[in-house]
Each structure stands twice: as structure tokens, then as C-alpha cells.
Design a protein around this motif. Structure first.
Motif, PDB file in Angstrom:
ATOM      1  N   GLY A 183     -10.243  21.655  20.661  1.00 31.03           N
ATOM      2  CA  GLY A 183     -11.188  21.485  21.760  1.00 31.03           C
ATOM      3  C   GLY A 183     -10.492  21.164  23.072  1.00 31.03           C
ATOM      4  N   GLY A 184      -9.604  20.167  23.034  1.00 33.02           N
ATOM      5  CA  GLY A 184      -8.889  19.785  24.252  1.00 33.02           C
ATOM      6  C   GLY A 184      -7.986  20.895  24.757  1.00 33.02           C
ATOM      7  N   GLY A 185      -7.306  21.576  23.819  1.00 36.63           N
ATOM      8  CA  GLY A 185      -6.411  22.660  24.212  1.00 36.63           C
ATOM      9  C   GLY A 185      -7.157  23.809  24.873  1.00 36.63           C
ATOM     10  N   ILE A 186      -8.325  24.154  24.337  1.00 34.37           N
ATOM     11  CA  ILE A 186      -9.125  25.235  24.921  1.00 34.37           C
ATOM     12  C   ILE A 186      -9.595  24.875  26.322  1.00 34.37           C
ATOM     13  N   VAL A 187     -10.039  23.632  26.510  1.00 35.56           N
ATOM     14  CA  VAL A 187     -10.494  23.193  27.830  1.00 35.56           C
ATOM     15  C   VAL A 187      -9.345  23.259  28.841  1.00 35.56           C
ATOM     16  N   LEU A 188      -8.183  22.768  28.446  1.00 33.42           N
ATOM     17  CA  LEU A 188      -7.025  22.787  29.348  1.00 33.42           C
ATOM     18  C   LEU A 188      -6.624  24.213  29.693  1.00 33.42           C
ATOM     19  N   TYR A 189      -6.649  25.091  28.698  1.00 32.06           N
ATOM     20  CA  TYR A 189      -6.312  26.496  28.956  1.00 32.06           C
ATOM     21  C   TYR A 189      -7.295  27.115  29.941  1.00 32.06           C
ATOM     22  N   ALA A 190      -8.583  26.832  29.743  1.00 35.53           N
ATOM     23  CA  ALA A 190      -9.609  27.398  30.626  1.00 35.53           C
ATOM     24  C   ALA A 190      -9.436  26.909  32.061  1.00 35.53           C
ATOM     25  N   LEU A 191      -9.113  25.635  32.210  1.00 35.21           N
ATOM     26  CA  LEU A 191      -9.007  25.049  33.543  1.00 35.21           C
ATOM     27  C   LEU A 191      -7.710  25.398  34.261  1.00 35.21           C
ATOM     28  N   ARG A 192      -6.807  26.077  33.579  1.00 44.33           N
ATOM     29  CA  ARG A 192      -5.579  26.522  34.243  1.00 44.33           C
ATOM     30  C   ARG A 192      -5.879  27.582  35.293  1.00 44.33           C
ATOM     31  N   ASP A 193      -6.978  28.270  35.126  1.00 47.95           N
ATOM     32  CA  ASP A 193      -7.394  29.281  36.107  1.00 47.95           C
ATOM     33  C   ASP A 193      -8.030  28.575  37.301  1.00 47.95           C
ATOM     34  N   ARG A 194      -7.470  28.771  38.475  1.00 49.53           N
ATOM     35  CA  ARG A 194      -7.961  28.088  39.668  1.00 49.53           C
ATOM     36  C   ARG A 194      -9.416  28.415  39.957  1.00 49.53           C
ATOM     37  N   LYS A 195      -9.817  29.655  39.697  1.00 51.06           N
ATOM     38  CA  LYS A 195     -11.204  30.030  39.952  1.00 51.06           C
ATOM     39  C   LYS A 195     -12.171  29.278  39.045  1.00 51.06           C
ATOM     40  N   VAL A 196     -11.737  28.986  37.841  1.00 52.83           N
ATOM     41  CA  VAL A 196     -12.582  28.215  36.927  1.00 52.83           C
ATOM     42  C   VAL A 196     -12.719  26.777  37.425  1.00 52.83           C
ATOM     43  N   ASP A 205     -20.067  27.953  40.314  1.00 52.55           N
ATOM     44  CA  ASP A 205     -20.782  28.690  39.281  1.00 52.55           C
ATOM     45  C   ASP A 205     -19.986  28.763  37.978  1.00 52.55           C
ATOM     46  N   ASN A 206     -18.668  28.892  38.091  1.00 57.93           N
ATOM     47  CA  ASN A 206     -17.839  28.923  36.888  1.00 57.93           C
ATOM     48  C   ASN A 206     -17.882  27.597  36.148  1.00 57.93           C
ATOM     49  N   LEU A 207     -17.792  26.506  36.888  1.00 54.96           N
ATOM     50  CA  LEU A 207     -17.872  25.172  36.262  1.00 54.96           C
ATOM     51  C   LEU A 207     -19.263  24.927  35.698  1.00 54.96           C
ATOM     52  N   LEU A 208     -20.287  25.359  36.436  1.00 54.36           N
ATOM     53  CA  LEU A 208     -21.657  25.181  35.967  1.00 54.36           C
ATOM     54  C   LEU A 208     -21.873  25.928  34.659  1.00 54.36           C
TER      55      LEU A 208
END
Length: 374
Positions: A187-200, A205-208
Motif C-alpha cells: 500500500g505504502g509503496g504504491i502510494v509513493l510510486y503514484a506521487l512521484r509523478d508531479r502532475k499527480v 483533479d488528480n488528487l481528488l
């Protein structure tokens, strides 16, 4: 007016589903779109948004599970009947269906709410096919497919198919320790990977979409597992899924006087209502119809494949891809990977066919693109 227990749970589910429909409409949250962006344009931003929702759902759901607030053992995801072929074959068919039908089950509901008549036709076909596969003529086909390939984990000493149970029973390590470690790592690894993208990280809207959809999944577990707990009138513990519930919704609407509303049904109705309300308030409600005969045929085929495949794999891109993954079950991993594979293959095939290639040439080019080279 005083609500009965099941009606109160249904009301909570409806409100959560309305939020889900509005969020998905505003942010264009769509798994098929995320895969398409990655496969056809090389952009992983929408895919990372989907992963962000998955990671948050895993962390939230496992927190409820590991603290004893929600019992996942009775859910379809942790059952001891491990139908590996059903997960893979059904998921693959669903991936094909959602691609030629222009959206998965969740996206279809959102589009129906925004006035898309093409999605309404697809939804009706999906619902009929799903119900036939659950309880009708196609149920015989489903049983013939899944019966011989189902592994009974109980006979092998496992109480469920959760990764914590499988690893804990095999190694003797505490299941709680394994659950905590998996939650942090996966779970933590997936979140960190997703947030590596600056647009995310920076686009609202991406965060929402990522945070909102993830919390909707957790809210569903909380409503049915915590608020729904009652010694005399217990609510079945279930998360957010749309394939089986769509079929049940159609049956409920046709037999209303002799039926009782369920959590899955209100999720379907609430998602449509939330999307409709958002479209109405923002002036984006539009009627969309089929462009030509082939467009209609594709949506009909897509509905059949999604209905049959989704029941076979026990869920869709939301039901298995996020809700199932939040329970950390191997069946959900197989179903999810198969959905992605079916969708990616079909997108590539469509690309080459639209480019004027014949079927065999399109197959060879698709295999060359997707299969690892030596």
C-alpha cells in the motif's frame, strides 16, 4: 420517519456512491483511459492516479481489518475457493469488453448519469448478461469453466486466500505481522510510486480522483463491516463492485415489490445519481448516441464480454482492481493483471486495424509490441 437497519445502511451507501459518481465524472476517472494513455501515448499519469486510489484503499482497508473492525473472511475475495482460471479468463474477457465498449463498469454508470445513451444500451446488455451468468442459462457455462479449475484451499489447511493467511500458515509467522508488513510495503509503496509523478501531486483533479476514490472504497468497508454490524440484522460485508450488482439492480427494478434493496444495488443507483447531479449542476449534461452501426455492435459485444467476464473474475476494474486489491488477495492480483492484459491487447489491435492492416498482421504487430523481446 424511522429507518430500519438495512435501510440506513443502504442510505449511507447511496450517499457514498453519489460522491463516487460526482468525483469520477469531474475527474474523468477511468481505468480504460489510464491504460490507453500508457499503451498509446506513453503517459502514466492517469495510471498512477488509479494506483493512488488503490494504495489508499489498501492502507485504509487493511487498517480496518488488522484492528478487527472489519472481517474480510466472509467476502468473495478471501473465500477458500480459488478459481485461478476464472480470474484470468474472466478478467481477460472483461479487458477486451471494456475496450470495445469504451469504458469499464464504473465508467459506464458515470456516462449513463451524464446522458450517454450508448452507455445506457451497454449497461442494459451488461446487466442482462451478468444476471444470466449469475443465475441464468450462462451460469451452466460458468460452472463448467470454473468447476474443474477451482482449488479448495481449505483442503490444504488455509482458512482464506488472503496473503496474510497464505504466508502466515506456510511460514508460521504471525498473520498480523505479515499484514502490517504487506500494508506498508504494498500500500505504502504504491502510494509513493503514484506521487512521484508531479502532475499527480500538484493537480487538484488528480488528487481528488486518487484520494477520493480510495476513501470511497474504505468507506464502503466501514459502512458494511462496522456500521452494518448487528446481532439480529447483520449486513453482509462487501466493498464497491459493479458487475454483479448491475445484474441484481436490473432484477430488483423488475421485481421491486418482492425484493429487498442491497448495498450493491444502492452503489449502482447512487453512482448514476451522483454523476447526473454533477452534470446537471455544471451544465455538462449531454445526450450522446451511436455514430454508426459498428459503434452499436461494439457496445453490444462489449456489454456481453464485460457481463460474462466480470462475473467469472468476481469483479471489474473497481471490484477487483481496487476493492479486491484492498483485501490483499491473490485472486484479485490475477484478475487485475488479466484485465490489463486484455485491455492492452485490444487497444493495440484496434490501433493497427484502424491503420488499415489485416487481422493477422495486426496480431503479429500487437504481439511484437506487448510481449518482451529477447
Amino acid at each position: 420517519m424511522e429507518f430500519e437497519h438495512y435501510q440506513l445502511i443502504a442510505l449511507y451507501g447511496f450517499l457514498v456512491a453519489m460522491a463516487f459518481g460526482a468525483i469520477a465524472n469531474r475527474t474523468h476517472f477511468c481505468t480504460m483511459g489510464a491504460i490507453s494513455d500508457w499503451i498509446n501515448m506513453g503517459s502514466r499519469t492517469r495510471f498512477r492516479v488509479w494506483l493512488l486510489a488503490m494504495g489508499i484503499a489498501i492502507i485504509g482497508t487493511q487498517s480496518l481489518y488488522l484492528t478487527g473492525q472489519v472481517d474480510l473472511s466472509g467476502t468473495i475475495y478471501h473465500g477458500t475457493a480459488f478459481s485461478w482460471f476464472g480470474y484470468m479468463f474472466g478478467g481477460f474477457l472483461f479487458g477486451i469488453g471494456m475496450t470495445i465498449g469504451s469504458g469499464c463498469g464504473q465508467r459506464t454508470l458515470v456516462r449513463v448519469g451524464s446522458g450517454n445513451l450508448k452507455s445506457l444500451v451497454l449497461l442494459l446488455v451488461l446487466a442482462v448478461t451478468a444476471y444470466m451468468t449469475l443465475r441464468g442459462l450462462l451460469a451452466l457455462v460458468r460452472l463448467e469453466i470454473t468447476g474443474p479449475t477451482t482449488i479448495d484451499l481449505a483442503e490444504r489447511g488455509f482458512a482464506s486466500q488472503g496473503f496474510d493467511e497464505l504466508i502466515g500458515t506456510a511460514t508460521g509467522i504471525s498473520k498480523t505481522v505479515i499484514g502490517i508488513a504487506l500494508t506498508a510495503l504494498v500500500g505504502g509503496g504504491i502510494v509513493l510510486y503514484a506521487l512521484r509523478d508531479r502532475k499527480v501531486r500538484t493537480e487538484f483533479d488528480n488528487l481528488l480522483a486518487g484520494v477520493g476514490v480510495g476513501l470511497v472504497i474504505v468507506a464502503a468497508w466501514f459502512i458494511t463491516g462496522v456500521l452494518g454490524y448487528d446481532d439480529f440484522e447483520p449486513t453482509p460485508v462487501e466493498g464497491v463492485s459493479f458487475i454483479n450488482p448491475v445484474g441484481n439492480t436490473l432484477a430488483y427494478l423488475m421485481t421491486y415489490t418482492g425484493s429487498t434493496i442491497s448495498f450493491g444495488i444502492v452503489l449502482v443507483l447512487g453512482t448514476i445519481a451522483g454523476s447526473f447531479l454533477y452534470s446537471l449542476l455544471t451544465g455538462t449534461l449531454r445526450t450522446e448516441v451511436f455514430h454508426d452501426r459498428s459503434d452499436l455492435v461494439n457496445h453490444l459485444y462489449g456489454g456481453v464480454l464485460m457481463g460474462f467476464g466480470g462475473v467469472l473474475s468476481l469483479g471489474c476494474t473497481i471490484g477487483q482492481g481496487i476493492t479486491g486489491m484492498s483485501t490483499l488477495a491473490p485472486g484479485s492480483v490475477l484478475a487485475l493483471l488479466s484485465i490489463i492484459a486484455g485491455g492492452a491487447m485490444t487497444m493495440k489491435m484496434q490501433y493497427y486495424l484502424y491503420d488499415g492492416m489485416g487481422w493477422w498482421h495486426a496480431v503479429k504487430c500487437t504481439a511484437s509490441d506487448l510481449l518482451p523481446s529477447k
